[in-house]
Design a protein around this motif. Sequence first.
Motif, mmCIF file in Angstrom:
data_model
loop_
_atom_site.group_PDB
_atom_site.id
_atom_site.type_symbol
_atom_site.label_atom_id
_atom_site.label_comp_id
_atom_site.label_asym_id
_atom_site.label_seq_id
_atom_site.Cartn_x
_atom_site.Cartn_y
_atom_site.Cartn_z
ATOM 1 N N HIS A 1 19.701 -0.093 23.130
ATOM 2 C CA HIS A 1 19.755 1.251 23.689
ATOM 3 C C HIS A 1 20.854 1.229 24.745
ATOM 4 O O HIS A 1 20.663 0.704 25.843
ATOM 5 C CB HIS A 1 18.405 1.640 24.291
ATOM 6 N N VAL A 2 22.011 1.782 24.436
ATOM 7 C CA VAL A 2 23.216 1.636 25.247
ATOM 8 C C VAL A 2 23.357 2.813 26.211
ATOM 9 O O VAL A 2 23.299 3.975 25.806
ATOM 10 C CB VAL A 2 24.473 1.537 24.349
ATOM 11 N N PHE A 3 23.561 2.483 27.492
ATOM 12 C CA PHE A 3 23.776 3.491 28.524
ATOM 13 C C PHE A 3 25.205 3.333 29.047
ATOM 14 O O PHE A 3 25.459 2.517 29.933
ATOM 15 C CB PHE A 3 22.767 3.321 29.661
ATOM 16 N N GLU B 1 26.663 10.303 26.816
ATOM 17 C CA GLU B 1 25.239 10.191 26.534
ATOM 18 C C GLU B 1 24.877 8.783 26.076
ATOM 19 O O GLU B 1 25.690 8.072 25.468
ATOM 20 C CB GLU B 1 24.842 11.204 25.451
ATOM 21 N N ASP B 2 23.641 8.392 26.357
ATOM 22 C CA ASP B 2 23.149 7.104 25.862
ATOM 23 C C ASP B 2 22.903 7.188 24.363
ATOM 24 O O ASP B 2 22.705 8.276 23.799
ATOM 25 C CB ASP B 2 21.867 6.700 26.589
ATOM 26 N N ASN C 1 17.341 -2.351 26.665
ATOM 27 C CA ASN C 1 18.320 -1.422 27.230
ATOM 28 C C ASN C 1 19.539 -2.192 27.695
ATOM 29 O O ASN C 1 19.422 -3.280 28.267
ATOM 30 C CB ASN C 1 17.731 -0.658 28.411
ATOM 31 N N TYR D 1 22.809 -1.818 30.076
ATOM 32 C CA TYR D 1 23.423 -1.014 31.131
ATOM 33 C C TYR D 1 24.762 -1.617 31.563
ATOM 34 O O TYR D 1 24.974 -2.823 31.433
ATOM 35 C CB TYR D 1 22.512 -0.958 32.361
#
Length: 284
Positions: free
Chosen positions: A7-9, A14-15, A49, A51
């Motif tokens: 899950h790329v931020f 947008e993620d 995730n 970040y």
Amino acid sequence: MLLKNGHVFPVEGEDFFGDIRISKNVIADVGKDLEALPKEEIIDCTGLNIYPGMVEAHCHLGMEESSIRMEGNDVNEMSDPLTPQVRGIDGCYILDESVKNAREAGITCVAAGPGSANVVGGTFVCYKTNGKCIDDAIVQENIAMKAAFGENPKRVYQDSKIKTRMNIAALLRNLLFKTKEYMEKKENGKDVPFNMQFEAMIPVLKKEMPLKCHAHRSDDILTAIRIGKEFDLDLTLDHVTDGAIIVDKIKESGYPCIVGPAFTHKSKYELKAKSFKTPKVMKE
């Protein structure tokens, strides 16, 4: 390496769920369903995730070593209230475990430098929290000149050179006036004796380097703004604990703020307005 299915931020935008390719120590590609290259290490990030590295804009990381006292404390050069000539890079020990702890917590880049004991403390260094040599980790060696207002310089020099906030402001003004005079003489070809303090302050007057202003209380924030406008300086307002109280004045000044640290108790009077709500108020 190829990070798959995370899950790329991203820093901007947008993620999304997708992949990140790292090649030669930099992010080479970001997207969905990227195909692995020959000999590329694949890391399954399903359920995780991803970040960007966090940036610490004001700290003393590597300058106050873990599990040691005076011998490893290089934060404040308290021999004089004006020490613009000292440089944070010369007191930063990148092999200290505190740097490792920060890196493993996701803090990949920091601005570290002198503390707030002095009216002018010296320059901050911006470095990456990885490596064995501070010189190899540098992003920018002299990124800002530290200045401090309020309780800290008063407390440190109460028995010698500083009794009031008025003198904190006067000492800073005098240094700026003398530096301006020194700079103008040099520019006009006059023969002036070398002065390391003035040389260190010239980039501040030329707006090549911001003045990094430690200020918690509203009156100290306003004094920093007043002097910044008086000498046409670039500066950052650091901590701004009372920032929400005078947010209109700070916005009018146009100066950027660095809020915090907030994750500590209120250790002195200047911090009585400390709140996690302040960053939100300042951002809005």
